[in-house]
Design a protein around this motif. Structure first.
Motif, PDB file in Angstrom:
ATOM      1  N   ASN A  16      40.911  31.583  52.210  1.00 48.42           N
ATOM      2  CA  ASN A  16      40.253  31.299  50.931  1.00 48.42           C
ATOM      3  C   ASN A  16      39.299  32.410  50.518  1.00 48.42           C
ATOM      4  OD1 ASN A  16      41.441  28.880  50.156  1.00 48.42           O
ATOM      5  ND2 ASN A  16      40.162  27.725  51.558  1.00 48.42           N
ATOM      6  N   THR A  17      38.591  32.989  51.460  1.00 49.58           N
ATOM      7  CA  THR A  17      37.672  34.080  51.144  1.00 49.58           C
ATOM      8  C   THR A  17      38.446  35.286  50.635  1.00 49.58           C
ATOM      9  OG1 THR A  17      36.100  33.324  52.811  1.00 49.58           O
ATOM     10  CG2 THR A  17      35.897  35.610  52.080  1.00 49.58           C
ATOM     11  N   THR A  18      39.513  35.645  51.321  1.00 53.58           N
ATOM     12  CA  THR A  18      40.329  36.788  50.903  1.00 53.58           C
ATOM     13  C   THR A  18      40.919  36.553  49.523  1.00 53.58           C
ATOM     14  OG1 THR A  18      40.889  37.263  53.206  1.00 53.58           O
ATOM     15  CG2 THR A  18      42.308  38.227  51.521  1.00 53.58           C
ATOM     16  N   LYS A  19      41.485  35.370  49.313  1.00 47.22           N
ATOM     17  CA  LYS A  19      42.095  35.054  48.015  1.00 47.22           C
ATOM     18  C   LYS A  19      41.060  35.074  46.908  1.00 47.22           C
ATOM     19  CE  LYS A  19      45.185  31.787  45.769  1.00 47.22           C
ATOM     20  NZ  LYS A  19      44.546  31.980  44.508  1.00 47.22           N
ATOM     21  N   LEU A  22      39.977  38.704  46.058  1.00 47.54           N
ATOM     22  CA  LEU A  22      41.010  39.424  45.314  1.00 47.54           C
ATOM     23  C   LEU A  22      41.172  38.862  43.906  1.00 47.54           C
ATOM     24  CD1 LEU A  22      43.687  39.974  48.099  1.00 47.54           C
ATOM     25  CD2 LEU A  22      42.196  41.699  47.060  1.00 47.54           C
ATOM     26  N   ASP A  23      41.027  37.555  43.761  1.00 50.82           N
ATOM     27  CA  ASP A  23      41.126  36.942  42.434  1.00 50.82           C
ATOM     28  C   ASP A  23      40.028  37.439  41.495  1.00 50.82           C
ATOM     29  OD1 ASP A  23      43.422  35.396  42.712  1.00 50.82           O
ATOM     30  OD2 ASP A  23      42.328  33.645  43.459  1.00 50.82           O
ATOM     31  N   LEU A  24      38.898  37.829  42.042  1.00 52.66           N
ATOM     32  CA  LEU A  24      37.782  38.305  41.215  1.00 52.66           C
ATOM     33  C   LEU A  24      38.005  39.714  40.672  1.00 52.66           C
ATOM     34  CD1 LEU A  24      34.736  36.961  43.262  1.00 52.66           C
ATOM     35  CD2 LEU A  24      35.601  36.110  41.076  1.00 52.66           C
ATOM     36  N   LEU A  25      38.930  40.463  41.264  1.00 48.79           N
ATOM     37  CA  LEU A  25      39.188  41.817  40.795  1.00 48.79           C
ATOM     38  C   LEU A  25      39.960  41.792  39.484  1.00 48.79           C
ATOM     39  CD1 LEU A  25      40.263  43.520  44.140  1.00 48.79           C
ATOM     40  CD2 LEU A  25      38.030  43.630  43.029  1.00 48.79           C
ATOM     41  N   THR A  26      39.726  42.812  38.666  1.00 46.52           N
ATOM     42  CA  THR A  26      40.481  42.934  37.414  1.00 46.52           C
ATOM     43  C   THR A  26      41.882  43.440  37.732  1.00 46.52           C
ATOM     44  OG1 THR A  26      39.823  45.219  37.046  1.00 46.52           O
ATOM     45  CG2 THR A  26      38.363  43.497  36.160  1.00 46.52           C
ATOM     46  N   ASP A  27      42.775  43.312  36.758  1.00 44.69           N
ATOM     47  CA  ASP A  27      44.132  43.819  36.940  1.00 44.69           C
ATOM     48  C   ASP A  27      44.115  45.326  37.199  1.00 44.69           C
ATOM     49  OD1 ASP A  27      45.276  41.328  36.657  1.00 44.69           O
ATOM     50  OD2 ASP A  27      45.669  41.572  34.519  1.00 44.69           O
ATOM     51  N   ARG A  28      43.214  46.025  36.563  1.00 45.16           N
ATOM     52  CA  ARG A  28      43.089  47.476  36.755  1.00 45.16           C
ATOM     53  C   ARG A  28      42.668  47.797  38.199  1.00 45.16           C
ATOM     54  NH1 ARG A  28      44.099  52.708  34.912  1.00 45.16           N
ATOM     55  NH2 ARG A  28      42.658  53.965  36.099  1.00 45.16           N
ATOM     56  N   GLU A  29      41.697  47.068  38.713  1.00 44.83           N
ATOM     57  CA  GLU A  29      41.243  47.294  40.086  1.00 44.83           C
ATOM     58  C   GLU A  29      42.357  46.973  41.081  1.00 44.83           C
ATOM     59  OE1 GLU A  29      36.470  46.386  39.676  1.00 44.83           O
ATOM     60  OE2 GLU A  29      37.876  44.701  39.723  1.00 44.83           O
ATOM     61  N   ASP A  32      44.824  49.784  41.038  1.00 50.00           N
ATOM     62  CA  ASP A  32      44.313  50.933  41.783  1.00 50.00           C
ATOM     63  C   ASP A  32      44.554  50.785  43.278  1.00 50.00           C
ATOM     64  OD1 ASP A  32      43.455  52.158  39.461  1.00 50.00           O
ATOM     65  OD2 ASP A  32      41.346  51.605  39.720  1.00 50.00           O
ATOM     66  N   LEU A  33      44.556  49.542  43.742  1.00 48.01           N
ATOM     67  CA  LEU A  33      44.814  49.257  45.152  1.00 48.01           C
ATOM     68  C   LEU A  33      46.300  49.102  45.461  1.00 48.01           C
ATOM     69  CD1 LEU A  33      41.987  46.630  45.728  1.00 48.01           C
ATOM     70  CD2 LEU A  33      42.025  48.992  46.559  1.00 48.01           C
ATOM     71  N   GLY A  34      47.117  49.125  44.419  1.00 51.24           N
ATOM     72  CA  GLY A  34      48.555  48.955  44.606  1.00 51.24           C
ATOM     73  C   GLY A  34      48.957  47.508  44.818  1.00 51.24           C
ATOM     74  N   ILE A  40      48.673  38.340  45.699  1.00 54.02           N
ATOM     75  CA  ILE A  40      47.431  37.869  46.318  1.00 54.02           C
ATOM     76  C   ILE A  40      47.654  36.764  47.348  1.00 54.02           C
ATOM     77  CG2 ILE A  40      45.223  36.713  45.856  1.00 54.02           C
ATOM     78  CD1 ILE A  40      45.011  38.431  43.312  1.00 54.02           C
ATOM     79  N   PRO A  41      48.420  35.712  47.053  1.00 51.27           N
ATOM     80  CA  PRO A  41      48.608  34.676  48.087  1.00 51.27           C
ATOM     81  C   PRO A  41      49.259  35.219  49.363  1.00 51.27           C
ATOM     82  CG  PRO A  41      49.272  33.831  45.953  1.00 51.27           C
ATOM     83  CD  PRO A  41      49.025  35.303  45.779  1.00 51.27           C
ATOM     84  N   ARG A  42      50.221  36.126  49.221  1.00 52.21           N
ATOM     85  CA  ARG A  42      50.868  36.700  50.397  1.00 52.21           C
ATOM     86  C   ARG A  42      49.887  37.529  51.213  1.00 52.21           C
ATOM     87  NH1 ARG A  42      52.236  41.513  51.417  1.00 52.21           N
ATOM     88  NH2 ARG A  42      52.216  42.180  49.249  1.00 52.21           N
ATOM     89  N   ILE A  43      49.079  38.322  50.542  1.00 52.15           N
ATOM     90  CA  ILE A  43      48.090  39.146  51.240  1.00 52.15           C
ATOM     91  C   ILE A  43      47.083  38.265  51.961  1.00 52.15           C
ATOM     92  CG2 ILE A  43      46.200  40.777  50.879  1.00 52.15           C
ATOM     93  CD1 ILE A  43      47.943  41.960  48.579  1.00 52.15           C
ATOM     94  N   ALA A  44      46.665  37.184  51.313  1.00 49.62           N
ATOM     95  CA  ALA A  44      45.720  36.262  51.953  1.00 49.62           C
ATOM     96  C   ALA A  44      46.355  35.599  53.173  1.00 49.62           C
ATOM     97  CB  ALA A  44      45.248  35.218  50.947  1.00 49.62           C
TER      98      ALA A  44
END
Length: 50
Positions: A16-19, A22-29, A32-34, A40-44
């Motif tokens: 939940n913390t990771t998700k 990441l949810d707080l980042l803008t689409d641009r950010e 930039d991270l690729g 996001i759910p997969r990365i979390a």
């Protein structure tokens, strides 16, 4: 048995913390991270499976 629950809670909390972060980042950010927003759910999930 108690360790089973505490480990599960720690993993759930990390997911939940990771998700959330990441949810707080803008689409641009994210770009930039690729990362695409749909990733996001997969990365979390990956963050707790290691």
């Amino acid at each position: 048995m108690f360790n089973f629950f505490t480990d599960g809670f720690k993993r759930w909390n990390r997911y939940n913390t990771t998700k959330r972060e990441l949810d707080l980042l803008t689409d641009r950010e994210l770009a930039d991270l690729g990362i695409m927003r749909s990733d996001i759910p997969r990365i979390a999930r990956d963050s707790v499976s290691r």
